[in-house]
Write an enzyme that holds these catalytic residues in place. Structure first.
Site, PDB file in Angstrom:
ATOM      1  N   ASP A   1       0.867  -1.187   0.000  1.00 41.78           N
ATOM      2  CA  ASP A   1       0.000   0.000   0.000  1.00 41.78           C
ATOM      3  C   ASP A   1       0.901   1.234   0.000  1.00 41.78           C
ATOM      4  O   ASP A   1       1.985   1.208   0.605  1.00 41.78           O
ATOM      5  CB  ASP A   1      -0.904   0.005   1.244  1.00 41.78           C
ATOM      6  CG  ASP A   1      -2.075   0.955   1.090  1.00 41.78           C
ATOM      7  OD1 ASP A   1      -3.211   0.473   0.928  1.00 41.78           O
ATOM      8  OD2 ASP A   1      -1.853   2.182   1.107  1.00 41.78           O
TER       9      ASP A   1
ATOM     10  N   GLY B   1     -36.750   2.734   5.855  1.00 47.50           N
ATOM     11  CA  GLY B   1     -35.956   3.550   6.778  1.00 47.50           C
ATOM     12  C   GLY B   1     -35.804   4.971   6.306  1.00 47.50           C
ATOM     13  O   GLY B   1     -36.643   5.498   5.560  1.00 47.50           O
TER      14      GLY B   1
ATOM     15  N   CYS C   1     -20.722   2.774  -0.600  1.00 48.70           N
ATOM     16  CA  CYS C   1     -20.911   2.219  -1.953  1.00 48.70           C
ATOM     17  C   CYS C   1     -22.200   2.610  -2.654  1.00 48.70           C
ATOM     18  O   CYS C   1     -22.160   3.152  -3.750  1.00 48.70           O
ATOM     19  CB  CYS C   1     -20.829   0.698  -1.906  1.00 48.70           C
ATOM     20  SG  CYS C   1     -19.178   0.131  -1.559  1.00 48.70           S
TER      21      CYS C   1
HETATM   22  C1  UDX Z   1     -23.148  -2.288   0.054  1.00 52.93           C
HETATM   23  C2  UDX Z   1     -23.516  -3.540  -0.766  1.00 52.93           C
HETATM   24  O1  UDX Z   1     -24.495  -4.297  -0.039  1.00 52.93           O
HETATM   25  C3  UDX Z   1     -22.283  -4.368  -1.061  1.00 52.93           C
HETATM   26  O2  UDX Z   1     -22.627  -5.493  -1.858  1.00 52.93           O
HETATM   27  C4  UDX Z   1     -21.309  -3.469  -1.814  1.00 52.93           C
HETATM   28  O3  UDX Z   1     -20.179  -4.137  -2.243  1.00 52.93           O
HETATM   29  C5  UDX Z   1     -20.950  -2.285  -0.934  1.00 52.93           C
HETATM   30  O4  UDX Z   1     -22.150  -1.566  -0.626  1.00 52.93           O
HETATM   31  P1  UDX Z   1     -22.633  -1.689   2.589  1.00 52.93           P
HETATM   32  O5  UDX Z   1     -22.492  -0.284   2.109  1.00 52.93           O
HETATM   33  O6  UDX Z   1     -21.622  -2.251   3.521  1.00 52.93           O
HETATM   34  O7  UDX Z   1     -22.697  -2.705   1.331  1.00 52.93           O
HETATM   35  O8  UDX Z   1     -24.029  -1.769   3.360  1.00 52.93           O
HETATM   36  P2  UDX Z   1     -25.481  -2.371   3.112  1.00 52.93           P
HETATM   37  O9  UDX Z   1     -25.730  -3.394   4.123  1.00 52.93           O
HETATM   38  O10 UDX Z   1     -25.684  -2.725   1.700  1.00 52.93           O
HETATM   39  O11 UDX Z   1     -26.390  -1.092   3.479  1.00 52.93           O
HETATM   40  C6  UDX Z   1     -26.293   0.095   2.722  1.00 52.93           C
HETATM   41  C7  UDX Z   1     -27.301   1.118   3.230  1.00 52.93           C
HETATM   42  O12 UDX Z   1     -28.626   0.720   2.922  1.00 52.93           O
HETATM   43  C8  UDX Z   1     -27.294   1.336   4.750  1.00 52.93           C
HETATM   44  O13 UDX Z   1     -27.442   2.701   5.019  1.00 52.93           O
HETATM   45  C9  UDX Z   1     -28.491   0.551   5.241  1.00 52.93           C
HETATM   46  O14 UDX Z   1     -29.028   1.079   6.431  1.00 52.93           O
HETATM   47  C10 UDX Z   1     -29.449   0.742   4.075  1.00 52.93           C
HETATM   48  N1  UDX Z   1     -30.430  -0.340   3.944  1.00 52.93           N
HETATM   49  C11 UDX Z   1     -30.035  -1.609   3.648  1.00 52.93           C
HETATM   50  C12 UDX Z   1     -31.798  -0.049   4.089  1.00 52.93           C
HETATM   51  O15 UDX Z   1     -32.170   1.098   4.348  1.00 52.93           O
HETATM   52  N2  UDX Z   1     -32.690  -1.068   3.929  1.00 52.93           N
HETATM   53  C13 UDX Z   1     -32.321  -2.335   3.633  1.00 52.93           C
HETATM   54  O16 UDX Z   1     -33.211  -3.199   3.497  1.00 52.93           O
HETATM   55  C14 UDX Z   1     -30.952  -2.626   3.496  1.00 52.93           C
END
Ligand code: UDX
Length: 449
Positions: free
Chosen positions: A31, A266, A273
């Site tokens: 890195d 929510g 991401c």
């Molecule tokens: C996400 C993708 O799921 C993953 O595959 C990708 O590679 C990176 O981005 P992450 O950002 O870690 O992962 O979180 P994730 O669990 O997907 O939640 C993202 C956001 O969506 C959060 O703010 C969560 O609170 C919200 N969310 C998720 C909802 O509001 N409702 C849901 O049903 C699921």
């Protein structure tokens, strides 16, 4: 067994490194951030992720994972190099490829110095369709003086790791994508995945480089769409006398064609991401003169979620000027200390603009929030302390410790017990049929209000 080098030891790179090492594959890491490398070499994870630190320590101890500040040495020891550097996106959706290009240059130079043997380069960073084939391939060829498809191979294999479950997501993914420049590259990477996954490999989807890049964007855009969809249905439920979005989500989710995941209503999605990938995809479509009304809508619905939270509060409390408001939960989702694109930031900014006094609490995040808001808000050390003397509380992140809160935790301490449950987090049975707290739940029947 294959030997793999990884450029970029952030979330994706480091997690991939310790998981590969755990399954017996030798991994060498590099890195450009020397401080981070030193920390990793000491066995300290630079960010929180369940199981990561113990797996890191183990992989260093067994010497399956080593780090070095010499890219030529790192690459020289291996036959495959994964590039897992960050690809930041500005608020207009422009992708910054600087780190990918720098990494490709370093990798290319090192491949150029390698005397013998075929070397495979695998891009794991999220980049727009066409980038691996054009920018990455050209940079590698120029820096190495060698030819892609002859002297070295090229693949694009996106990651789908969720924070908080990133190790399990890596060890047991739903699928693995192998985007390949040619058949030889594909065969080389498929062999590594077979070694890694052993007896029960996940389905491997082999595609072109650009398709693999697009699969990553399409996945995140689809997940974002599911969330925005259920949030829009939540709004509709709030206007119907006895409709509850949780029951709607369950009712539609059991249809296998729809699926039950990512239908939690929510205050909107945040994180490192979903928002950034959607913005980048929208910019890509716009630059190509393509209409993408569905994706535009997904983003628009999400932008309204923080506003919805404050509007619901105003509906019960009136003008927010001079009011004391509690915010429970700051992290973009539970079980993480990550604040990137967290909805809490937008809600607090809005409350301050409206002249409210804001108290916040989160079980892990505080320092980063202080860096944004300083002493303009009050930081509490418990949920109960946070709601003390406030006239309204909003649950922004569904941390486990909030799900157990009971009506009396609010009535005993708040000046006016008005609670917006922005994540449908409160599930203690005492909430059923209670009348002491004015509870407003996202997507719950209007008769409850
Ligand atoms: C996400 C993708 O799921 C993953 O595959 C990708 O590679 C990176 O981005 P992450 O950002 O870690 O992962 O979180 P994730 O669990 O997907 O939640 C993202 C956001 O969506 C959060 O703010 C969560 O609170 C919200 N969310 C998720 C909802 O509001 N409702 C849901 O049903 C699921």
């Amino acid at each position: 067994m294959s030997k793999v080098s990884i450029f970029g030891l952030g979330r994706v790179g480091l997690i991939t490194a310790v998981c590969l090492a755990d399954r017996g594959i030798e991994v060498a890491g590099f890195d450009v951030d020397e401080k981070k490398m030193a920390q990793i070499a000491r066995g300290e994870a630079p960010f929180y992720e369940p199981q990561l630190e113990e797996m890191l320590k183990k992989s260093l101890k067994t010497k399956k994972f080593t780090v070095s500040d010499n890219p030529v040495q790192v690459i020289g020891k291996t036959d495959t190099t994964m590039i897992a550097v960050g690809t930041p996106v500005d608020r207009f959706g422009h992708l910054n490829l600087t780190f990918v290009e720098e990494a490709a240059k370093l990798v290319g130079k090192a491949i150029g110095k390698k005397k013998d043997g075929y070397h495979l380069v695998v891009v794991r960073s999220t980049i727009l369709p066409g980038t691996t084939l054009s920018t990455v391939r050209r940079t590698l060829e120029k820096a190495s003086g060698k030819k892609c498809g002859e002297d070295f191979g090229l693949c694009m294999s996106p990651e789908f790791l969720k924070e908080g479950t990133a190790i399990t997501d890596t060890l047991k993914p739903d699928r693995v994508i192998v985007g390949a420049y040619d058949q030889k590259s594909a065969a080389h990477l498929e062999k590594i995945y077979r070694e890694f996954y052993g007896e029960n490999p996940p389905p491997i989807v082999t595609t072109s480089l650009s398709t693999a890049e697009l699969i990553k964007y399409a996945s995140n855009a689809f997940l974002a769409a599911k969330i925005s969809f259920i949030n829009e249905i939540a709004n509709i439920c709030e206007d119907v006398e006895s409709a509850d979005v949780l029951d709607v989500a369950r009712g539609i989710g059991l249809d296998k064609r729809i699926g039950s995941q990512f239908l939690r209503p929510g205050l909107g999605y945040g994180g490192s991401c979903l928002p950034k990938d959607l913005r980048a995809l929208l910019r890509f479509a716009k630059d190509a003169d393509l209409d993408a009304p569905l994706l535009v809508g997904v983003g628009k619905v999400n932008d309204t979620r923080p506003v919805r939270a404050t509007k619901l509060l105003e509906k019960s409390l009136g003008d927010l000027k001079g009011r004391n408001i509690a915010i429970l939960g700051l992290a973009f989702k539970p079980e993480t200390d990550d604040l990137r694109e967290a909805v809490s930031i937008k809600i607090v900014k809005r409350l301050l603009r409206k002249g409210a006094s804001v108290k916040v609490h989160d079980p892990v995040v505080e320092k980063q929030f202080r860096e944004i808001f300083g002493d303009r808000i009050y930081y509490s050390n418990s949920a109960v302390d946070c709601v003390k003397n406030t006239e309204g509380a909003i649950i922004v992140t569904e941390w486990n410790e909030y799900t157990h809160l009971k009506p009396k935790d609010f009535t005993q301490h708040m000046k006016k017990p008005i609670v917006i449950d922005g994540r449908r987090a409160l599930n203690d049975p005492e909430w059923n049929n209670q009348t002491t707290v004015q509870l407003i739940r996202i997507g719950a029947p209007s008769k409850d209000r």
